[in-house]
Design a protein around this motif. Structure first.
Motif, PDB file in Angstrom:
ATOM      1  N   GLN A 147     -15.953  -5.042  -4.430  1.00 24.84           N
ATOM      2  CA  GLN A 147     -15.227  -6.097  -3.716  1.00 24.84           C
ATOM      3  C   GLN A 147     -16.165  -7.046  -2.973  1.00 24.84           C
ATOM      4  O   GLN A 147     -16.113  -8.269  -3.165  1.00 24.84           O
ATOM      5  CB  GLN A 147     -14.254  -5.446  -2.730  1.00 24.84           C
ATOM      6  CG  GLN A 147     -13.296  -6.407  -2.051  1.00 24.84           C
ATOM      7  CD  GLN A 147     -12.407  -5.671  -1.059  1.00 24.84           C
ATOM      8  OE1 GLN A 147     -12.890  -5.093  -0.084  1.00 24.84           O
ATOM      9  NE2 GLN A 147     -11.114  -5.667  -1.330  1.00 24.84           N
ATOM     10  N   VAL A 178     -15.144   0.552  -4.046  1.00 22.20           N
ATOM     11  CA  VAL A 178     -14.406  -0.618  -3.577  1.00 22.20           C
ATOM     12  C   VAL A 178     -15.327  -1.598  -2.855  1.00 22.20           C
ATOM     13  O   VAL A 178     -15.319  -2.801  -3.141  1.00 22.20           O
ATOM     14  CB  VAL A 178     -13.247  -0.207  -2.641  1.00 22.20           C
ATOM     15  CG1 VAL A 178     -12.637  -1.430  -1.969  1.00 22.20           C
ATOM     16  CG2 VAL A 178     -12.167   0.531  -3.418  1.00 22.20           C
ATOM     17  N   GLY A 227     -10.782  -8.819  -5.857  1.00 23.87           N
ATOM     18  CA  GLY A 227      -9.711  -7.829  -5.724  1.00 23.87           C
ATOM     19  C   GLY A 227      -9.405  -7.147  -7.038  1.00 23.87           C
ATOM     20  O   GLY A 227      -9.172  -5.931  -7.080  1.00 23.87           O
ATOM     21  N   THR A 233      -7.267  -8.790  -0.326  1.00 26.03           N
ATOM     22  CA  THR A 233      -8.613  -9.357  -0.412  1.00 26.03           C
ATOM     23  C   THR A 233      -8.621 -10.826  -0.015  1.00 26.03           C
ATOM     24  O   THR A 233      -9.545 -11.300   0.660  1.00 26.03           O
ATOM     25  CB  THR A 233      -9.184  -9.192  -1.842  1.00 26.03           C
ATOM     26  OG1 THR A 233      -9.043  -7.826  -2.246  1.00 26.03           O
ATOM     27  CG2 THR A 233     -10.655  -9.559  -1.895  1.00 26.03           C
ATOM     28  N   GLN A 236      -4.113  -5.364  -3.657  1.00 23.56           N
ATOM     29  CA  GLN A 236      -5.542  -5.664  -3.535  1.00 23.56           C
ATOM     30  C   GLN A 236      -5.806  -7.163  -3.565  1.00 23.56           C
ATOM     31  O   GLN A 236      -6.672  -7.667  -2.837  1.00 23.56           O
ATOM     32  CB  GLN A 236      -6.312  -4.990  -4.680  1.00 23.56           C
ATOM     33  CG  GLN A 236      -7.808  -4.889  -4.491  1.00 23.56           C
ATOM     34  CD  GLN A 236      -8.219  -3.903  -3.426  1.00 23.56           C
ATOM     35  OE1 GLN A 236      -8.537  -4.295  -2.310  1.00 23.56           O
ATOM     36  NE2 GLN A 236      -8.210  -2.627  -3.748  1.00 23.56           N
ATOM     37  N   ALA A 255      -9.869  -3.122  -7.844  1.00 24.48           N
ATOM     38  CA  ALA A 255      -8.713  -2.304  -8.239  1.00 24.48           C
ATOM     39  C   ALA A 255      -9.006  -1.510  -9.509  1.00 24.48           C
ATOM     40  O   ALA A 255      -8.685  -0.322  -9.614  1.00 24.48           O
ATOM     41  CB  ALA A 255      -7.493  -3.195  -8.446  1.00 24.48           C
ATOM     42  N   ASP A 268       0.836  -1.201   0.000  1.00 24.23           N
ATOM     43  CA  ASP A 268       0.000   0.000   0.000  1.00 24.23           C
ATOM     44  C   ASP A 268       0.872   1.252   0.000  1.00 24.23           C
ATOM     45  O   ASP A 268       0.583   2.234  -0.689  1.00 24.23           O
ATOM     46  CB  ASP A 268      -0.919  -0.008   1.226  1.00 24.23           C
ATOM     47  CG  ASP A 268      -2.023   1.029   1.135  1.00 24.23           C
ATOM     48  OD1 ASP A 268      -2.663   1.111   0.074  1.00 24.23           O
ATOM     49  OD2 ASP A 268      -2.244   1.760   2.111  1.00 24.23           O
ATOM     50  N   THR A 297      -1.309  -1.605  -6.743  1.00 25.40           N
ATOM     51  CA  THR A 297      -2.688  -1.644  -6.236  1.00 25.40           C
ATOM     52  C   THR A 297      -3.253  -3.045  -6.389  1.00 25.40           C
ATOM     53  O   THR A 297      -3.799  -3.621  -5.441  1.00 25.40           O
ATOM     54  CB  THR A 297      -3.592  -0.644  -6.990  1.00 25.40           C
ATOM     55  OG1 THR A 297      -3.152   0.687  -6.714  1.00 25.40           O
ATOM     56  CG2 THR A 297      -5.047  -0.784  -6.558  1.00 25.40           C
TER      57      THR A 297
END
Length: 315
Positions: free
Chosen positions: A197, A193, A229, A296, A292, A233, A24, A288
């Motif tokens: 997600q 998101v 994920g 996830t 992600q 993203a 991140d 990312t």
């Protein structure tokens, strides 16, 4: 109202964020690449440095190179810069988001079949993500600034010692309202998101089980998590780039800054696209998706295991 969903979501999200924090941080640094060169207000004030930066754009580094550069210049521990803010953010934002999603899913599902349509899942995800983002924005602002600090020259760094130091100083120097700087972007990103997600994970998992492609278990959870994920993203990266830049910008009067870098999100969008091209909105996409995906997977696999452990408890 049961709080079990909130507890389960909080535990899973804190574990997931702690595991993937370096990715991140790399994503945030990549999203800010190019900002110093194209925006005069961010360039060093020393004459010889200004001339050099104005004539030679900085090289664009990939995620691996960014990670190596951070470790080389700031030390390996710098990859965990802002971890306290990340944990607080998960404890507030993700706990609220996942808990509300669980509660609303139960309320909106068909009482006879306990099924819920995909549009409803998206709607619940957007509501949960938006509310979670509002309460979690102060920690988000602190996290972005702490992650971005090391890329600045020493005389421009904020040097927050912890998330609580960051929040206290932001309130003192810039006012309480600054804790919600970029909140409209945070809310939009969180809605995208959470909807993509959470809804994608549920729908893909249900489809896999319904068609007998895999049995209930870690394999199904990992497969559904990776797909969710990727969807999240793709949907959220442009908003995330603008959010990062708006949150990170210095306020007028803060450490030799005469005026804010951007007047708002739209101004940031225009300046970014005009100076760096449309694909600048997907800066940091590789880290990312790299973050992600694992985030996830860890989130939902942990969540499923926590649900198993707590299934016989009611609170």
């Amino acid at each position: 109202m049961e709080i079990k969903g909130f507890v389960q979501g909080g535990i899973a999200s804190i574990i997931a964020a702690s595991t993937t924090h370096p990715l991140d941080l790399i994503k945030v640094r990549m999203q800010l690449q190019g900002e110093n060169h194209y925006l005069p207000s961010l360039r060093p004030t020393l004459a010889f440095q200004t001339t050099t930066m104005a004539s030679t754009p900085p090289p664009r580094l990939g995620p691996v190179a960014v990670g190596i550069e951070i470790a080389r210049r700031e030390g390996v521990a710098a990859l965990y810069s802002g971890i306290s803010a990340s944990i607080l953010r998960q404890a507030v934002y993700s706990t609220t988001c996942l808990g509300l999603y669980d509660v609303l899913k139960k309320k909106w599902s068909d009482p006879n079949t306990e099924n819920i349509s995909l549009p409803r899942k998206f709607a619940i995800g957007m509501i949960s993500g938006g509310i979670g983002a509002v309460v979690g924005n102060p920690a988000d602002v602190a996290m972005v600034r702490m992650q971005a600090d090391g890329r600045l020259p020493p005389w421009r760094r904020r040097n927050y010692s912890s998330v609580f130091d960051a929040i206290a100083r932001i309130v003192k120097q810039e006012g309480v309202i600054s804790l919600w700087r970029g909140s409209h972007l945070t809310v939009k990103r969180a809605m995208l998101v959470a909807a993509s997600q959470l809804a994608s994970y549920d729908q893909i998992k249900e489809t896999i089980l319904k068609n007998g492609l895999m049995k209930e278990g870690p394999g199904t959870h990992v497969t559904a998590s990776l797909a969710a994920g990727f969807v999240a993203a793709v949907a959220s990266t442009p908003v995330d780039v603008i959010k990062t830049r708006v949150m990170n910008m210095k306020a007028a009067g803060e450490k030799r800054v005469a005026a804010p870098t951007y007047s708002g999100a739209f101004d940031c969008l225009v300046k970014t696209v005009r100076s760096e091209g449309f694909m600048a909105l997907y800066k940091g996409f590789v880290p990312t998706i790299s973050r992600q995906g694992p985030y996830t997977v860890v989130l939902f696999v942990t969540l499923e295991q926590v649900r198993k452990l707590l299934k016989d408890y009611s609170f």
